[in-house]
Design a protein around this motif. Structure first.
Motif: not given
Length: 229
Positions: A15, A52, A111, A115
Motif C-alpha cells: 500500500e 473492497f 486502503c 481509494q
C-alpha cells in the motif's frame, strides 16, 4: 511474527508503494485514467466494491483482534508475584499486540487513502480532457469569429452588415460562455491538485510515522535481547 500478521505487514508495504506511485509525478493523470479503464480492470469493476468491502472487513477484524490482545496483556494482576522472565514475556507480547495494532490500523487507513486517490486522479484526468476540449472549442470559435469579422469589412450592403453583426454578437456570446466554462474548469483543476498535494503530505507523514515506529520496535527488540543476555 505469525503468518497472518506477516501478510498484513506485506500488504501495508504494498500500500505504501502504491500511494507513493500515485502521489509522485511519475505517471500523468491521463495515463492513470487509461490504466483504470483497461479491459482487465473493467472486468473487475463490477465486483470491485464487493472485494473492497471484504478487504475492509478483514482489516477491521485484524484491528479488533489487535485491540483485544492489547487489552488482554495490559491487564496485569497486581496481587500476583511475577518472575522477571514472565514479566518480560508479557511486555513482549504487549509490544507485539501494539505493533499489530499499528500495522492493521495503517493498512486500513491507506486502503481508504488509495481509494480516494484513484477517485481524485480519475476526476483530474476528466477535468483535463474537458479543459482541452473547451480550449479547442474556444480557439475554433475565435478563428471563426475572426473570419467573420474579416468578411464583414468586405461587405458593403447594410442589410448584410446587420445580419453579420448579429452573427458576430452570437459568436462573441459563445466565446464568453466558453471562456467562463474554461475558467471554471481551471478552478476545479487547481482544487483537485491541492487535494492531491494534501493527500500526498498525509501519506508522507504516515510513512515517516511508520519508519519511526519501526525504529522504536528495533530498539526495543535490541534492548530486549540485551536484557535476555
Amino acid at each position: 511474527m505469525s503468518l497472518q500478521w506477516t501478510l498484513v505487514a506485506a500488504f501495508l508495504y504494498i500500500e505504501i508503494a502504491v500511494v507513493l506511485l500515485l502521489v509522485l509525478p511519475i505517471i500523468s493523470a491521463s495515463r492513470w485514467q487509461k490504466f483504470f479503464k483497461s479491459k482487465f480492470l473493467k472486468r473487475l469493476s463490477n465486483q470491485a466494491s464487493i472485494y473492497f468491502l471484504i478487504l475492509i472487513g478483514i482489516l477491521v477484524l485484524f484491528l479488533l483482534d489487535a485491540i483485544r490482545e492489547i487489552r488482554k496483556y495490559s491487564m496485569i494482576d497486581e496481587h500476583k508475584e511475577h518472575h522477571l522472565d514472565a514479566e518480560m514475556q508479557g511486555n513482549m507480547r504487549l509490544f507485539r499486540a501494539e505493533r499489530n495494532f499499528y500495522i492493521s490500523g495503517f493498512a486500513l487507513f491507506l486502503c481508504l487513502v488509495i481509494q480516494r486517490l484513484v477517485i481524485l486522479i480519475s476526476t483530474q484526468a476528466t477535468l483535463l480532457a474537458q479543459n482541452e476540449a473547451a480550449i479547442r472549442q474556444a480557439q475554433s470559435a475565435t478563428t471563426t469569429a475572426k473570419q467573420l469579422l474579416s468578411q464583414k469589412t468586405e461587405s458593403t450592403q447594410n442589410d448584410l452588415n446587420e445580419v453579420h453583426n448579429e452573427e458576430i454578437t452570437e459568436w462573441k456570446n459563445q466565446i464568453k460562455d466558453l471562456q467562463t466554462k474554461n475558467k471554471e474548469l481551471e478552478d476545479q483543476l487547481i482544487k483537485e491538485k491541492k487535494d492531491k498535494e494534501a493527500i500526498k503530505s498525509q501519506a508522507e507523514s504516515l510513512a515517516k510515522e511508520y519508519d519511526r515506529l519501526n525504529d522504536e520496535y528495533n530498539n526495543l527488540q535490541s534492548n530486549g535481547d540485551k536484557k535476555s543476555d
